[in-house]
Scaffold this active site. Structure first.
Site, mmCIF file in Angstrom:
data_model
loop_
_atom_site.group_PDB
_atom_site.id
_atom_site.type_symbol
_atom_site.label_atom_id
_atom_site.label_comp_id
_atom_site.label_asym_id
_atom_site.label_seq_id
_atom_site.Cartn_x
_atom_site.Cartn_y
_atom_site.Cartn_z
ATOM 1 C CB THR A 1 15.246 -18.477 31.868
ATOM 2 O OG1 THR A 1 14.262 -17.511 31.426
ATOM 3 C CG2 THR A 1 14.858 -19.007 33.236
ATOM 4 C CB SER B 1 11.034 -16.014 32.933
ATOM 5 O OG SER B 1 10.275 -14.812 32.862
ATOM 6 C CG ASP B 2 15.015 -12.420 28.746
ATOM 7 O OD1 ASP B 2 14.570 -11.317 29.124
ATOM 8 O OD2 ASP B 2 15.942 -12.513 27.934
ATOM 9 C CB ALA B 3 11.085 -9.634 28.802
ATOM 10 C CB ALA C 1 11.077 -16.265 28.659
#
Ligand code: BGC
Length: 753
Positions: A247, A280-282, A284
């Site tokens: 994401t 998810s991105d870190a 996020a």
């Protein structure tokens, strides 16, 4: 350790997944859905962690989570002994014997560093891209990394955005081809082949449209732009079989991408049928609270799971640790959580991790040292370079005729800058700088070096500074005036000056947007002083974005864009500079004259006759410095008339476009034939030109090659925002094939109802 089974078929896979799900507690399931950063590597002799630089960000308690069996995946571990060590801890801690999945940013190589992704895109060569990423995958898998957070397929039209370097530039058609090639390279097929890794295209979606080019800022992307520009590379990556999607951090049209049901549910899973897992991105998911989207971490976790974000990437305090509470409070169902766990477990099973969770450390060392990988990297680098100017045929240099070469600029001999950002496991000792490459190839020609100026400083610290070698070291005892003079004197007494100009690698990448595209530091001054000597100057641009090199374009005869060329960069540069290879890279973006023109892209629509272009800015030409698709060659090419096999088709038929390309020069060289179309009228106003085909072909001197393309529904349809659907309009399409996006579209055909 107890491993429940070793499945060999889909049925066995399903059975194992269901058995594990049936035996897991809700806390264990939440753990399976959590991915932690693990910054430290492990010392093989003591099994103690060895820290990289200042690792204050190392999450406390990950080892405890491993021991409790509550970790689904780890990222940033990149040594074979470390993945083995942590896998052992994970398997000891997990009473079901579920191994962890190791993910990492293998963006342009692990040990063998390839040219940066924007450079790979500039090769316009899907095969070379695929081969390069296959090498990256082989090295990653050998050390126990199962999955790469790549390719980044975000289209951007704003070069201030530092992450332009990780993508394929401005164009959705080129972007889609590059995305698919990378997925094929990483995975080796729709299913992950041996010695390959899962590909994770990112960041879904719209991240490249951050307002002002500021990293992490919100993105407002119109419906038309979303479907026609942003999504095609993701779709191509999914169609190529990508096993994962990551994401994006930012708000997309007001809704955080990482909690965005439309993106994940409607587009990705329902419309495209994506069956892999989403990460998810870190932070996020955690940050859905920061966005003011979720009230607390419990709600953040529930909402992300409800839209199908299977894994939460966390540095600390994961929202998914609150999933048991979220279930109790009725915010998310156990069935929904189970669906996420299923997808994660399936990925592990399909990779064979239940059968073989460990890697062979001795073999890993051999794979990392494989000389064939360096060869792939060198060839890739040679194929990415873009010749921007070559007045009087200054390039290629003839090593037998040039007596002395002055190599100038601090970037010319910086190993760290040669390989570019987003690398962590590189070996500087084997990195070939431009200076080293030229020295090795120059034969009897004298090659002398002067940096001329000190490295430029960046204003802000970066999250990457903690990794060894990433923070630039300011040279001590550097007498600025004397060094500049030394470079000028050297240029004055040499036959040719080769100046390497560009950005230091820490100035571009994540969290490294810039408000201007100027050459940082005193590089312009250095260029001007060296040029004033009258010695012919070759400028090599080391970059990942277009830079304001207007002065160079006006005053120096030869400019070659070498990007951040990687481990073998200097060797590749030398092969191009001395003419062993003719450059045939082409720009994957429009190169503006100044940052004030940004965003500038070739596939724009028009509202006034082209003659009014000059009215667009009062102070600068409305044209770019170099157009999209541009690049010169040591040879020259002539395009014949475009031939169409028919002049009228229905929306379900195709037309074949054929053109002869003649190499009118005296050496064999590659050319990139580019096909552009324009829809002349219809139910929406379409761009003046759109790339719809390209072929990189080698043509012998004096020979004529034929290239052909097919145009049909896939190329002619577009998302019509008013109709909210894909349409092919019945109208006239104009077509042209040429060497860059300024080609005239002088053939045409009609689509009839
Ligand atoms: C980046 C991702 C990357 C992740 C893990 C994030 O900050 O946006 O692209 O994969 O970090 O390193």
């Amino acid at each position: 350790m107890t491993t429940d089974a070793t499945p060999s078929s889909v049925a066995a896979e399903g059975e194992l997944v269901e058995r594990l799900l049936g035996a897991m507690t809700i806390e264990e399931k939440a753990g399976q859905l959590t991915q932690f950063f693990y910054f430290a590597d492990i010392d093989p002799t003591t099994a103690h962690e060895t820290k990289d630089g200042d690792l204050s960000a190392q999450p406390a308690g990950v080892d405890a989570e491993l021991a409790a069996g509550r970790v689904g995946s780890l990222l940033f571990v990149r040594k074979a002994h470390a993945t083995n060590h942590l896998q052992r801890l994970a398997l000891q801690g997990n009473r079901h014997g579920i191994p962890v999945l190791f993910g990492f940013d293998v963006i342009h190589g692990l040990r063998t560093i390839l040219p940066v992704p924007i450079a790979l895109a500039a090769s316009w060569d899907p095969d070379v891209i695929e081969r390069g990423q296959a090498v990256a995958a082989r090295e990653a898998r050998a050390v126990g990394i199962h999955w790469t957070f790549a390719p980044m397929v975000d289209i951007t039209r704003d070069p201030r955005w530092g992450r332009i370097i990780e993508g394929a530039g401005e164009d959705p058609f080129l972007g889609a081809a590059v995305a698919a090639a990378q997925v094929r390279g990483f995975q080796g097929g729709r299913d992950v082949a041996p010695e390959h890794v899962i590909a994770g295209p990112k960041h879904f979606a719209g991240y490249g449209f951050a307002v002002g080019g500021r990293d992490y800022d919100e993105a407002d992307v119109s419906d038309s732009q979303m479907w026609n520009v942003v999504l095609p590379p993701f779709k191509a990556a999914v169609d190529a079989g990508a096993g994962n999607i990551m994401t994006a951090y930012m708000n997309l049209n007001g809704v955080p991408a990482s909690g965005n049901a439309w993106l994940m549910d409607e587009v990705l899973r329902t419309t495209w049928g994506f069956e892999g897992f989403i990460v998810s991105d870190a932070m996020a998911v955690h940050n859905l609270r920061t966005h003011g989207f979720a009230a607390d971490l419990t709600e953040a976790g529930a909402r992300a799971v409800n839209v199908g974000v299977d894994l939460e990437m966390a540095i600390f305090d994961p929202a998914y640790a609150h999933l048991p509470e979220a279930v109790e409070q009725g915010m998310v169902s156990v069935e929904t959580i189970d669906e996420c766990v299923r997808r994660v477990l399936r990925a592990k099973i399909r990779l064979g991790l239940f059968d073989q969770p460990y890697v062979d450390e001795a073999r890993a060392a051999e794979v990392l040292a494989d000389p064939a990988h360096r060869e792939v990297a060198r060839v890739a680098a040679e194929r990415t370079m873009v010749l921007l100017k070559n007045d009087g045929g200054l390039l290629p240099l003839d090593a037998t005729a040039v007596g002395s070469i002055a190599v100038i600029g601090p970037l010319a001999d910086s190993r760290r800058d040669t390989i570019g950002p987003w690398v962590f496991d590189f070996d500087l000792d084997e990195t070939v700088t431009v200076l080293a490459g030229i020295r090795a190839r120059a034969g009897d020609t004298t090659v002398e070096y002067a940096p001329g100026i000190r490295p430029a400083k960046r204003r802000n610290a970066s999250m990457f500074d903690m990794f060894p070698g990433n923070s630039p070291v300011d040279p001590v005892d550097f007498d600025d005036d004397a060094e500049l003079q030394r470079a000028v004197d050297l240029a004055a007494r040499s036959d040719v000056a080769v100046l390497v100009l560009g950005e230091w690698q820490h100035m571009i990448g994540e969290g490294a947007s810039r408000s201007t595209l100027e050459l940082p530091g005193r590089q312009l001054e250095l260029l001007q002083a060296v040029t004033a000597t009258g010695t012919p100057v070759v400028v090599l641009v080391l970059n990942g974005r277009p830079l304001e090199i207007n002065w160079a374009v006006d005053h120096v005869p030869a400019i070659l864009d070498i990007w951040y060329p990687g481990t073998q960069g200097g060797a590749a540069v030398a092969n191009v500079v001395f003419g062993d290879v003719s450059p045939a890279g082409r720009l994957p973006f429009t190169w503006p004259r100044s940052s004030g023109q940004v965003p500038m892209f070739y596939a724009h629509t028009i509202s006034h006759e082209p003659g009014n272009q000059h009215r667009r800015y009062w102070d600068v030409d409305g044209t770019p410095l170099f157009p999209f698709g541009f690049g010169l060659s040591y040879s020259s090419f002539r395009y014949g008339a475009v031939e169409l096999d028919r002049t009228s088709i229905t929306a379900d038929e195709t037309v074949t476009v054929t053109v002869d390309v003649t190499n009118t020069g005296s050496r064999t060289a590659d050319e990139v034939a580019q096909l552009y179309v324009h829809q002349t009228s219809g139910t929406a106003s379409r761009p003046v030109k759109e790339l719809k085909g390209f072929r990189r072909v080698a043509i012998e001197a004096g020979a004529t090659g034929q290239v052909s393309f097919t145009l049909g529904r896939a190329e002619l349809c577009y998302w019509n925002a008013a109709a909210r659907d894909w349409v092919v309009d019945a109208t006239e399409f104009r077509v042209g094939v040429g060497g860059d996006s300024t080609v005239t579209l002088d053939a045409s055909f009609r689509v009839e109802r």
